[in-house]
Design an enzyme around this catalytic site. Structure first.
Site, PDB file in Angstrom:
ATOM      1  N   LYS A  23       0.656  -1.370  -0.157  1.00  0.00           N
ATOM      2  CA  LYS A  23      -0.404   0.202   0.414  1.00  0.00           C
ATOM      3  C   LYS A  23       0.850   1.860   0.136  1.00  0.00           C
ATOM      4  O   LYS A  23       1.192   1.821  -0.889  1.00  0.00           O
ATOM      5  CB  LYS A  23      -0.775   0.477   1.645  1.00  0.00           C
ATOM      6  N   SER A  24       1.808   1.102   0.961  1.00  0.00           N
ATOM      7  CA  SER A  24       2.777   2.486   0.665  1.00  0.00           C
ATOM      8  C   SER A  24       3.525   2.783  -0.295  1.00  0.00           C
ATOM      9  O   SER A  24       3.351   3.464  -0.617  1.00  0.00           O
ATOM     10  CB  SER A  24       3.495   2.080   1.514  1.00  0.00           C
ATOM     11  N   ARG A  28       2.859   5.589  -2.759  1.00  0.00           N
ATOM     12  CA  ARG A  28       4.227   7.034  -3.662  1.00  0.00           C
ATOM     13  C   ARG A  28       4.049   7.215  -5.410  1.00  0.00           C
ATOM     14  O   ARG A  28       4.593   7.661  -5.635  1.00  0.00           O
ATOM     15  CB  ARG A  28       4.856   6.227  -2.667  1.00  0.00           C
ATOM     16  N   GLY A  96      -5.647   7.389   5.333  1.00  0.00           N
ATOM     17  CA  GLY A  96      -4.827   8.528   6.093  1.00  0.00           C
ATOM     18  C   GLY A  96      -3.696   8.602   5.063  1.00  0.00           C
ATOM     19  O   GLY A  96      -3.287  10.053   4.879  1.00  0.00           O
ATOM     20  N   SER A 169       6.946   9.078  12.262  1.00  0.00           N
ATOM     21  CA  SER A 169       5.767   8.797  11.430  1.00  0.00           C
ATOM     22  C   SER A 169       6.296   9.722   9.820  1.00  0.00           C
ATOM     23  O   SER A 169       7.090  10.245   9.159  1.00  0.00           O
ATOM     24  CB  SER A 169       4.464  10.019  11.201  1.00  0.00           C
ATOM     25  N   GLN A 171       4.034   9.129   7.148  1.00  0.00           N
ATOM     26  CA  GLN A 171       4.075   9.930   6.304  1.00  0.00           C
ATOM     27  C   GLN A 171       3.733  11.621   6.944  1.00  0.00           C
ATOM     28  O   GLN A 171       3.733  12.373   5.531  1.00  0.00           O
ATOM     29  CB  GLN A 171       2.047   9.856   7.552  1.00  0.00           C
ATOM     30  N   ASP A 322       1.687  -0.480  12.197  1.00  0.00           N
ATOM     31  CA  ASP A 322       0.495  -2.038  11.291  1.00  0.00           C
ATOM     32  C   ASP A 322       0.880  -3.057  12.149  1.00  0.00           C
ATOM     33  O   ASP A 322      -1.171  -3.219  11.573  1.00  0.00           O
ATOM     34  CB  ASP A 322       0.430  -1.447  10.019  1.00  0.00           C
ATOM     35  N   ARG A 395      -7.672  -3.858   8.928  1.00  0.00           N
ATOM     36  CA  ARG A 395      -6.903  -4.389   9.685  1.00  0.00           C
ATOM     37  C   ARG A 395      -7.455  -4.921  10.972  1.00  0.00           C
ATOM     38  O   ARG A 395      -6.819  -6.327  11.239  1.00  0.00           O
ATOM     39  CB  ARG A 395      -5.541  -3.671  10.365  1.00  0.00           C
TER      40      ARG A 395
END
Ligand code: S3P
Length: 440
Positions: A23-24, A28, A96, A169, A171, A322, A395
């Protein structure tokens, strides 16, 4: 409409599988490809709701993003500084990461962009992003508590900053670096504790002028020089280790299981759960290790193992942030107590995840002790038989469905819809290797 799901005691899991793209890295790859000059191709992009929301947001900002018949995605980059004003609100759904990174990306444009999302996203704090971006000259309007809907009034008079992170973080770091792309001069982020470095690795791949200095105490100083010409590139997105984690724990706790999960991202800043499980006695082998588009990738072989409780230090949290819901499930059947420390950040994830885990353990008959930012789980036979509230958190849903596969009585989760944000096909995949998840 809610979609309750039920999982029941399962016999051994076996087979070789792959899981959807990370996902990350998926978020990106779309965002950075949009900033390049030329056309990038992305293979293995996660087609979950979160990443689709990012693709839609980029389209609204004037980027041509398409999916080809073979499943590859094509992004026609507009170059750094080339986004246009969105005519409508950007609805980021549950995402998020998508929201926070996009806030950084649009911050350097002299117009207003408005973000909204679902009830989970609207409850999440955004001050961690607005604070550094305000220092760069950006203005924000938001609801009480700096929550969405939120507007970003960007500026082309943006100033580079040097910013030391207050929370660990990725993010926040990424939002600042993305703003730094379209800012003249050098923008620097200092991380006292390293977090996932996909943005830095991918920026390097696209040809950005970025420098990462690792200090002896483990802290990092990341600097980006603004206004680079990014070159379009082809990206192969590896499988998501945070999604694989559900299958890994399932195989570890269901007797006689033996599975292989191929093509997983094993970036060392993402593998805290794997280190933890190995300390608990897990038989997990990384094979066929290789580097793909700058990221470490491996196949995972996982066999049923007798797990024992350990203490997981707070310092490991950023590399497995996570994974606590599924670690709590592993801890529920491990012998003895597993203590997890440094969980403050879990309270501001898709749900108050610390409370959601505790509530799920409670209704499943698992003994635990909840601290202000810690959780101790006492392993044993799991009773199950409860209905778990998921609070729009994918999750929590997946973790407790795995718990039901080792419990005496089935476990019901109140809503499985959110699983689609990160792991489309989860139910079929788990059932395909021997799991028992069904509609209620
Ligand atoms: C992510 C960073 C983490 C993680 C999230 C994805 C990212 O959030 O929980 O699922 O892709 O940068 P934080 O930056 O809030 O720790």
């Amino acid at each position: 409409m809610l979609h309750p799901l039920k999982s029941s005691r399962s016999s051994k899991l076996s087979g070789t599988v792959t899981v959807p793209g990370d996902k990350s890295i998926s978020h990106r790859s779309l965002m950075l490809a949009s900033q390049a000059i030329g056309t990038s191709h992305i293979c293995g992009l996660l087609e979950g709701d979160d990443v689709i929301a990012t693709a839609d947001a980029l389209r609204k900002l004037g980027v041509n993003v398409t999916r080809q018949e073979n499943g590859d995605w094509v992004v026609e980059g507009v170059g750094v500084g080339g986004l246009s004003e969105a005519e409508d609100v950007l609805d980021m759904g549950n995402a998020g990461t998508g929201t926070r990174l996009m806030m950084g990306l649009v911050a350097t444009y002299p117009y207003t962009t408005i973000f909204t999302g679902d009830n989970s996203l609207k409850s999440r704090p955004m001050a961690r992003i607005t604070k550094p971006l305000e220092q760069m000259g950006v203005e924000f309007e938001a609801r009480e508590g700096c929550r969405l809907p939120l507007s970003v009034k960007g500026t082309s008079d943006i100033m580079p900053i040097e910013y030391e992170q207050e929370v660990a973080s990725a993010q926040v770091k990424s939002a600042i670096l993305l703003a730094g792309l379209n800012t003249a001069g050098v923008t620097t982020v200092i991380e006292p504790v390293p977090t996932r470095d996909h943005t830095e690795l991918m920026l390097k791949g696209f040809g950005a002028d970025i420098e990462v200095i690792e200090n002896k105490d483990g802290s990092r100083r990341i600097s980006i020089n603004g206004h680079p010409d990014l070159r379009a590139m082809d990206i192969k997105v590896p499988g998501d280790p945070s999604s694989a984690a559900f299958l890994v724990v399932a195989a570890l706790i269901i007797p006689d299981s033996d599975i292989v999960i191929e093509n997983i991202c094993v970036n060392p800043l993402r593998t805290g759960l794997y280190a933890t499980l190995k300390e608990m006695g897990a038989e997990i082998e990384f094979t066929n290790e290789r580097v793909q588009a700058g990221e470490k990738v491996a196949d995972l072989r996982v066999k049923y193992s007798q797990l024992k409780g350990i203490t997981v230090p707070a310092s490991r949290a950023p590399s497995m942030i996570d994974e606590y819901p599924i670690l709590a499930v592993a801890a529920s059947v491990a012998s003895g107590k597993t203590t997890m420390l440094g969980l403050e950040e879990l309270k501001v994830k898709e749900s108050n995840r610390l409370q959601a885990i505790a509530d799920g353990l409670e209704v499943s008959g698992v003994e635990f002790d909840l601290g202000a930012d810690s959780l101790t789980v006492t392993g044993g036979d799991v009773k199950g038989g409860g209905k778990v509230k998921t609070h729009l958190d994918h999750r929590i849903a997946m973790a407790f469905l795995i718990l039901g596969m080792v419990a005496k009585e089935p476990v019901i989760v109140d809503d499985g819809n959110m699983i689609n944000t990160s792991f489309p096909g989860f139910v079929d995949l788990v059932n395909g290797i021997g799991g028992k998840i069904s509609d209620v």
